[in-house]
Design an enzyme around this catalytic site. Sequence first.
Site, PDB file in Angstrom:
ATOM      1  N   TYR A  17      41.282 -17.077   4.164  1.00 12.14           N
ATOM      2  CA  TYR A  17      41.274 -18.086   5.347  1.00 12.14           C
ATOM      3  C   TYR A  17      41.364 -16.903   6.548  1.00 12.14           C
ATOM      4  O   TYR A  17      41.058 -17.566   7.670  1.00 12.14           O
ATOM      5  CB  TYR A  17      42.459 -18.881   5.631  1.00 12.14           C
ATOM      6  CG  TYR A  17      42.780 -19.801   4.356  1.00 12.14           C
ATOM      7  CD1 TYR A  17      42.109 -20.957   4.584  1.00 12.14           C
ATOM      8  CD2 TYR A  17      43.592 -19.574   3.409  1.00 12.14           C
ATOM      9  CE1 TYR A  17      42.184 -22.006   3.549  1.00 12.14           C
ATOM     10  CE2 TYR A  17      43.828 -20.527   2.256  1.00 12.14           C
ATOM     11  CZ  TYR A  17      42.888 -21.793   2.468  1.00 12.14           C
ATOM     12  OH  TYR A  17      43.306 -22.854   1.513  1.00 12.14           O
ATOM     13  N   HIS A  22      40.886 -21.883  11.990  1.00 15.29           N
ATOM     14  CA  HIS A  22      42.222 -22.134  12.220  1.00 15.29           C
ATOM     15  C   HIS A  22      43.189 -20.896  12.340  1.00 15.29           C
ATOM     16  O   HIS A  22      44.373 -20.862  12.419  1.00 15.29           O
ATOM     17  CB  HIS A  22      42.738 -22.727  10.719  1.00 15.29           C
ATOM     18  CG  HIS A  22      43.581 -24.279  10.806  1.00 15.29           C
ATOM     19  ND1 HIS A  22      43.891 -24.743  12.073  1.00 15.29           N
ATOM     20  CD2 HIS A  22      44.050 -25.137  10.014  1.00 15.29           C
ATOM     21  CE1 HIS A  22      44.491 -25.741  11.972  1.00 15.29           C
ATOM     22  NE2 HIS A  22      44.859 -25.729  10.672  1.00 15.29           N
ATOM     23  N   PHE A  68      51.657 -21.560   5.051  1.00 13.83           N
ATOM     24  CA  PHE A  68      50.638 -22.323   5.201  1.00 13.83           C
ATOM     25  C   PHE A  68      50.746 -23.103   6.553  1.00 13.83           C
ATOM     26  O   PHE A  68      52.000 -23.316   6.957  1.00 13.83           O
ATOM     27  CB  PHE A  68      49.899 -23.502   4.262  1.00 13.83           C
ATOM     28  CG  PHE A  68      49.242 -22.619   3.068  1.00 13.83           C
ATOM     29  CD1 PHE A  68      47.772 -22.205   3.433  1.00 13.83           C
ATOM     30  CD2 PHE A  68      49.719 -22.120   1.982  1.00 13.83           C
ATOM     31  CE1 PHE A  68      47.116 -21.582   2.438  1.00 13.83           C
ATOM     32  CE2 PHE A  68      49.056 -21.449   1.012  1.00 13.83           C
ATOM     33  CZ  PHE A  68      47.890 -21.268   1.157  1.00 13.83           C
ATOM     34  N   ASN A  70      50.775 -26.176   8.010  1.00 20.06           N
ATOM     35  CA  ASN A  70      51.621 -27.159   8.067  1.00 20.06           C
ATOM     36  C   ASN A  70      52.979 -27.040   7.795  1.00 20.06           C
ATOM     37  O   ASN A  70      53.916 -27.896   7.948  1.00 20.06           O
ATOM     38  CB  ASN A  70      51.102 -28.447   7.079  1.00 20.06           C
ATOM     39  CG  ASN A  70      51.148 -27.901   5.751  1.00 20.06           C
ATOM     40  OD1 ASN A  70      51.061 -26.767   5.346  1.00 20.06           O
ATOM     41  ND2 ASN A  70      51.296 -28.807   4.393  1.00 20.06           N
ATOM     42  N   ASN A 116      48.638 -29.581  12.707  1.00 20.68           N
ATOM     43  CA  ASN A 116      49.799 -29.681  11.686  1.00 20.68           C
ATOM     44  C   ASN A 116      50.731 -28.437  12.264  1.00 20.68           C
ATOM     45  O   ASN A 116      52.038 -28.616  11.952  1.00 20.68           O
ATOM     46  CB  ASN A 116      49.278 -29.608  10.324  1.00 20.68           C
ATOM     47  CG  ASN A 116      48.713 -31.104   9.887  1.00 20.68           C
ATOM     48  OD1 ASN A 116      49.276 -32.039  10.303  1.00 20.68           O
ATOM     49  ND2 ASN A 116      47.765 -31.057   9.080  1.00 20.68           N
TER      50      ASN A 116
END
Length: 194
Positions: A17, A22, A68, A70, A116
């Site tokens: 990621y 994000h 993560f 969220n 989130n």
Amino acid sequence: MSEIKLIVGLGNPGDKYADTRHNAGEWLIDRLSRRFNFTLKDEAKFFGKTARTVIDGHEIRFLVPATFMNLSGKAIGALASFYRIRPEEILLAHDELDLPPGTVKIKQGGGHGGHNGLKDTIAQLGNNKNFYRLRIGIGHPGDRNLVTSYVLGKPSPADWALIDKALDEAVVCVEILLKDGITKATNRLNGFKA
């Protein structure tokens, strides 16, 4: 205005990621670490990587949650509680779909807008939304059904060039914010466009 004591960069953990939209908040912390010469270290009790440094006489803590997106509020809540940092003393850097690439804005309070990371942070801070957000524009895919794959995708070279300039400006604005306050930093960003 309260003095900022904690700067958080949101993102998802892992190499998979690292270059995704994000992770824009984490990209900012990386640039700040180079600018102010600090090293993030894993701290299990804060569920992330942290650092502490002094900038213009202000003690500042930095956090990149290892959870993560969220669940990122868990890390923020743990560190803020331990050091008694109030929500209005937190600056949270995150990707922003509602701003085009090359744009960066600061705002205080507001809802989570479907993000989130913001949603969990608000919950973990006792539904207090009064923290500052440094919103790094990544653009929108144009269809809300494409948002998940979009934020978990890498920016195009053209978008990356704009985001890169915006991140450089954000570093300058964090310095201004710490030295001269939120109003001067916000005013500078309002006039910025990559």
